[in-house]
Design a protein around this motif. Structure first.
Motif, PDB file in Angstrom:
ATOM      1  N   ALA A  31       0.853  -1.194   0.000  1.00  0.00           N
ATOM      2  CA  ALA A  31       0.000   0.000   0.000  1.00  0.00           C
ATOM      3  C   ALA A  31       0.880   1.232   0.000  1.00  0.00           C
ATOM      4  O   ALA A  31       1.867   1.300   0.746  1.00  0.00           O
ATOM      5  CB  ALA A  31      -0.921   0.016   1.221  1.00  0.00           C
ATOM      6  N   SER A  32       0.541   2.222  -0.823  1.00  0.00           N
ATOM      7  CA  SER A  32       1.294   3.466  -0.893  1.00  0.00           C
ATOM      8  C   SER A  32       0.383   4.645  -0.602  1.00  0.00           C
ATOM      9  O   SER A  32      -0.806   4.619  -0.907  1.00  0.00           O
ATOM     10  CB  SER A  32       1.925   3.647  -2.282  1.00  0.00           C
ATOM     11  N   GLY A  33       0.966   5.680  -0.016  1.00  0.00           N
ATOM     12  CA  GLY A  33       0.204   6.877   0.274  1.00  0.00           C
ATOM     13  C   GLY A  33       1.003   7.836   1.120  1.00  0.00           C
ATOM     14  O   GLY A  33       2.236   7.851   1.062  1.00  0.00           O
ATOM     15  N   THR A  34       0.300   8.621   1.924  1.00  0.00           N
ATOM     16  CA  THR A  34       0.960   9.603   2.781  1.00  0.00           C
ATOM     17  C   THR A  34       0.540   9.370   4.229  1.00  0.00           C
ATOM     18  O   THR A  34      -0.370   8.608   4.518  1.00  0.00           O
ATOM     19  CB  THR A  34       0.574  11.026   2.363  1.00  0.00           C
ATOM     20  N   GLY A  35       1.222  10.069   5.136  1.00  0.00           N
ATOM     21  CA  GLY A  35       0.953   9.871   6.552  1.00  0.00           C
ATOM     22  C   GLY A  35       1.696   8.666   7.075  1.00  0.00           C
ATOM     23  O   GLY A  35       2.765   8.308   6.573  1.00  0.00           O
ATOM     24  N   GLY A  36       1.113   8.017   8.076  1.00  0.00           N
ATOM     25  CA  GLY A  36       1.746   6.846   8.659  1.00  0.00           C
ATOM     26  C   GLY A  36       1.526   5.597   7.822  1.00  0.00           C
ATOM     27  O   GLY A  36       0.659   5.551   6.942  1.00  0.00           O
ATOM     28  N   THR A 567       5.969  10.241  -0.352  1.00  0.00           N
ATOM     29  CA  THR A 567       5.008   9.186  -0.030  1.00  0.00           C
ATOM     30  C   THR A 567       5.725   8.004   0.637  1.00  0.00           C
ATOM     31  O   THR A 567       6.959   7.924   0.629  1.00  0.00           O
ATOM     32  CB  THR A 567       4.281   8.692  -1.291  1.00  0.00           C
ATOM     33  N   VAL A 568       4.934   7.113   1.201  1.00  0.00           N
ATOM     34  CA  VAL A 568       5.476   5.903   1.798  1.00  0.00           C
ATOM     35  C   VAL A 568       4.810   4.695   1.152  1.00  0.00           C
ATOM     36  O   VAL A 568       3.653   4.758   0.714  1.00  0.00           O
ATOM     37  CB  VAL A 568       5.250   5.860   3.325  1.00  0.00           C
ATOM     38  N   THR A 569       5.554   3.600   1.079  1.00  0.00           N
ATOM     39  CA  THR A 569       5.017   2.343   0.583  1.00  0.00           C
ATOM     40  C   THR A 569       5.259   1.271   1.624  1.00  0.00           C
ATOM     41  O   THR A 569       6.419   0.974   1.946  1.00  0.00           O
ATOM     42  CB  THR A 569       5.668   1.928  -0.748  1.00  0.00           C
ATOM     43  N   ALA A 570       4.191   0.716   2.190  1.00  0.00           N
ATOM     44  CA  ALA A 570       4.284  -0.394   3.129  1.00  0.00           C
ATOM     45  C   ALA A 570       4.244  -1.697   2.340  1.00  0.00           C
ATOM     46  O   ALA A 570       3.432  -1.843   1.419  1.00  0.00           O
ATOM     47  CB  ALA A 570       3.144  -0.333   4.131  1.00  0.00           C
ATOM     48  N   VAL A 571       5.123  -2.629   2.677  1.00  0.00           N
ATOM     49  CA  VAL A 571       5.264  -3.859   1.904  1.00  0.00           C
ATOM     50  C   VAL A 571       5.289  -5.054   2.847  1.00  0.00           C
ATOM     51  O   VAL A 571       6.090  -5.100   3.787  1.00  0.00           O
ATOM     52  CB  VAL A 571       6.562  -3.865   1.066  1.00  0.00           C
ATOM     53  N   SER A 572       4.423  -6.030   2.589  1.00  0.00           N
ATOM     54  CA  SER A 572       4.433  -7.286   3.319  1.00  0.00           C
ATOM     55  C   SER A 572       4.493  -8.437   2.325  1.00  0.00           C
ATOM     56  O   SER A 572       4.599  -8.220   1.112  1.00  0.00           O
ATOM     57  CB  SER A 572       3.206  -7.390   4.225  1.00  0.00           C
ATOM     58  N   GLU A 573       4.414  -9.653   2.833  1.00  0.00           N
ATOM     59  CA  GLU A 573       4.544 -10.829   1.977  1.00  0.00           C
ATOM     60  C   GLU A 573       3.365 -10.958   1.016  1.00  0.00           C
ATOM     61  O   GLU A 573       2.212 -10.819   1.412  1.00  0.00           O
ATOM     62  CB  GLU A 573       4.640 -12.087   2.833  1.00  0.00           C
ATOM     63  N   GLY A 574       3.665 -11.287  -0.241  1.00  0.00           N
ATOM     64  CA  GLY A 574       2.625 -11.494  -1.233  1.00  0.00           C
ATOM     65  C   GLY A 574       2.100 -12.914  -1.256  1.00  0.00           C
ATOM     66  O   GLY A 574       0.999 -13.168  -1.740  1.00  0.00           O
ATOM     67  N   LYS A 575       2.887 -13.862  -0.719  1.00  0.00           N
ATOM     68  CA  LYS A 575       2.466 -15.267  -0.727  1.00  0.00           C
ATOM     69  C   LYS A 575       2.750 -15.963   0.601  1.00  0.00           C
ATOM     70  O   LYS A 575       1.941 -16.760   1.065  1.00  0.00           O
ATOM     71  CB  LYS A 575       3.175 -16.029  -1.863  1.00  0.00           C
ATOM     72  N   ARG A 576       3.894 -15.678   1.190  1.00  0.00           N
ATOM     73  CA  ARG A 576       4.303 -16.425   2.376  1.00  0.00           C
ATOM     74  C   ARG A 576       3.406 -16.126   3.580  1.00  0.00           C
ATOM     75  O   ARG A 576       2.871 -15.055   3.722  1.00  0.00           O
ATOM     76  CB  ARG A 576       5.755 -16.102   2.735  1.00  0.00           C
ATOM     77  N   HIS A 577       3.326 -17.106   4.464  1.00  0.00           N
ATOM     78  CA  HIS A 577       2.668 -16.948   5.765  1.00  0.00           C
ATOM     79  C   HIS A 577       1.236 -16.440   5.632  1.00  0.00           C
ATOM     80  O   HIS A 577       0.766 -15.622   6.423  1.00  0.00           O
ATOM     81  CB  HIS A 577       3.495 -16.006   6.658  1.00  0.00           C
ATOM     82  N   GLY A 578       0.558 -16.897   4.599  1.00  0.00           N
ATOM     83  CA  GLY A 578      -0.841 -16.529   4.436  1.00  0.00           C
ATOM     84  C   GLY A 578      -1.078 -15.137   3.893  1.00  0.00           C
ATOM     85  O   GLY A 578      -2.205 -14.635   3.939  1.00  0.00           O
TER      86      GLY A 578
END
Length: 589
Positions: A31-36, A567-578
């Motif tokens: 997800a990308s955007g502004t703020g936290g 801006t900020v981009t939060a990144v998590s796993e796309g496949k692993r760990h559900g």
């Protein structure tokens, strides 16, 4: 596992702290955007952090809220029964500080605890026992972080987790798989079996799981603060569970010897971070007793002498593996709790020492076991002896691969990269009766036999691989990265940095690429589907070979990227760990 370049801009939303309705876009890994921004492996945990940010809390407040919620939704990897490491960037001061709230050995612990007759005991037997439990540090760490750098109280930040524990959450396939893996261990302890098993088998996916006992624990912390955990009835319940593990009829496990004094005397440690540079970036990570910061820095220092960007991918990846092999040889030989061992950290971080280690790499052929080097001539620290009487041997040790990592940033630019754990999946297996959390098995992170810097000692913190990391460029935050995975944490963080900086992948692609974990063992760990791939065959031409045992997944990483446009981009796993959960306060368009 194949690379999965994910879209950079996915939607997010703003929710209230106590409203956890699942939106249609739930479990978006980018997800990308502004703020936290927040990235965790759990949708409720990410929502908890976002709700705190939306109520005006800062990154520290939100990190504790996410961590507490992970204790509900991911109880097999983390919780108040364990400990961890937090890297905090204070934007106003442009300063990084680290908080070590790693578990410690009880005062009764002896160096031969896991080898009473001179022979190391079976690892699984040691894990499922009271003697495996270290004094938990998580609650003290949360308190100290909030007290010094937060803006909210326990009552405020624990509210989302209390809500999830009370109302419950639906079990996904990943949760069920972990419970199945632990059926034998959980069956030893009725308090744990009753919560996570039915007729000795894991609860099915889709089950609504509530944990009113854990909600009760969080309410105690909300009203009584940190003292409610380290003294009084809850402390006594922990001590009783360790010293007289509540086991099923006919079952016997080794008891521990923890005292109320061990809990009352527990202290976290504020430590200066490990700092290193790599191709124009400054990398800031955890110092000892985490071995992550030093080992990653040494490996990158070795790699820095190669023009990786100009090479074919397979040659660059071969060099990444060889650098990791050399760094792990040194990690295994020298690193441990700095309050007990004078490790040659300055020497290991030296660029000159890295140049010497680099000379040992054959760009065309793998070496299948590296010996530790001699960093002492590069130490330049008169407080550390020139070298020990005999250099310890490097060896690959068993280390559980189960933890969790989260990343949070706020609108003011503060950042928290936080890895915490109860060690093995399901920790010791012992749930504290009436309080709803599983106790760690962190003492099995010590070397069972010596001589070695990481042997057990009273009050000592076992060496860890947890590697929460923040990268800066031109004095400004560039990205964070961290992961669970035992010793593979180090290679996951290292490889993601290598993928991002040297191979030019964006962070989603860098994080989702197939993981290759070389830890100076007899063979390299890989994920299912990698063996036989074109990438694997290309590396085999350099003499690299793979661990036939394999692993289901390596790591479950989370990251935040701070883009040049603000801006900020939060990144998590796309496949692993559900699949992970990445959220921002205001979505990009």
């Amino acid at each position: 596992m194949t690379p999965n370049a994910l879209p950079q801009r996915l939607s997010s939303t703003i929710i209230l702290a106590l409203a956890f309705s699942a939106p249609a876009w739930a479990k978006t890994p980018v997800a990308s955007g502004t703020g936290g921004a927040v990235a965790t492996i759990s949708e409720p945990a990410s929502q908890a952090a976002l709700s705190i940010l939306n109520k005006g809390g800062n990154a520290v407040d939100a990190a504790v809220a996410a961590a507490a919620t992970l204790g509900v939704t991911d109880p097999f990897s983390c919780g108040v029964g364990g400990g961890g490491f937090m890297v905090i960037y204070l934007a106003k001061e442009k300063r990084v500080i680290t908080l070590d709230h790693r578990e410690v050995a009880p005062a009764s612990f002896q160096p031969d605890a896991f080898a009473p007759d001179g022979k190391a005991m079976d690892f699984d037997t040691a894990v499922a026992s009271g003697m495996a439990v270290g004094v938990p540090g998580t609650v003290r760490g949360w308190h100290d972080a909030l007290d010094r750098y937060g803006t909210m109280s326990f009552k405020q930040v624990l509210a989302p987790a209390i809500k999830v524990a009370t109302d419950g959450f639906r079990l996904n396939d990943n949760f069920v798989a972990l419970a199945k893996e632990n059926e034998k261990k959980f069956a030893l302890f009725p308090e744990t079996a009753t919560r996570y098993l039915k007729d000795g088998k894991a609860l099915p996916a889709g089950t609504l799981l509530r944990n009113p006992d854990l909600a009760r624990t969080y309410r105690l912390l909300s009203s009584g603060g940190v003292k409610a955990f380290y003294s009084g009835k809850l402390a006594q319940a922990i001590v009783d569970a360790v010293n007289q593990p509540p086991v099923a009829a006919g079952v016997s496990v080794r008891p521990g010897r923890m005292s109320l004094g061990d809990l009352a005397n527990y202290e976290s440690r504020w430590r200066q971070p490990v700092r290193s540079t790599y191709r124009g970036y400054e990398l800031v990570g955890m110092p000892l007793p985490s071995s992550g910061g030093v080992t990653i820095a040494e490996a990158l220092n070795i790699l820095e002498g190669f023009d990786l960007h100009a090479m074919p991918r397979e040659k660059a990846e071969h060099l990444y593996m060889e650098a990791a092999r050399l760094a792990f040889a040194d990690r295994n030989a020298y690193l441990a709790d700095p309050e007990y061992v004078e490790a040659p950290v300055a020497g290991l971080l030296s660029k000159e020492y890295a140049a010497r280690r680099r000379e040992l790499i054959d760009p065309t052929q793998a070496h299948h076991h590296a010996q530790p080097g001699d960093p002492y001539p590069f130490q330049r620290d008169l407080s550390v002896p020139l070298r020990p009487a005999s250099a310890p041997q490097s060896k690959l040790l068993s280390e559980s691969a189960h933890t969790t990592h989260l990343a949070v940033s706020d609108k003011d630019g503060n950042i928290v990269a936080y890895t915490f754990t109860i060690e093995s999946w399901g920790g010791s297996g012992i749930t504290v009766p009436g309080y709803g959390f599983i106790l760690n098995n962190e003492m099995t992170d010590f070397d069972f036999t010596g001589p070695h810097p990481n042997v057990p000692e009273a009050g000592k913190r076992p060496r860890s691989s947890m590697s929460p990391t923040i990268a800066f460029r031109n004095g400004k935050p560039a990205f964070t990265i961290g992961s669970p995975g035992g010793a593979t944490i180090i290679t996951t963080v290292l490889q993601t940095i290598f993928n991002h900086i040297d191979l030019g992948m964006d962070m989603p692609a860098a994080l989702n690429a197939p993981r290759i974990s070389e830890r100076n063992g007899l063979a390299t760990s890989i994920e299912p589907g990698f063996a036989g791939s074109a990438q694997a065959r290309a590396l085999e031409r350099f003499g690299q070979h793979w661990d036939d045992a394999g692993v289901e997944e390596i790591g479950a990483a989370n990251a935040i990227v701070f883009n040049p446009d603000g801006t900020v981009t939060a990144v998590s796993e796309g496949k692993r760990h559900g699949v992970g959960s990445a959220l921002v306060q205001k979505r990009g368009h």
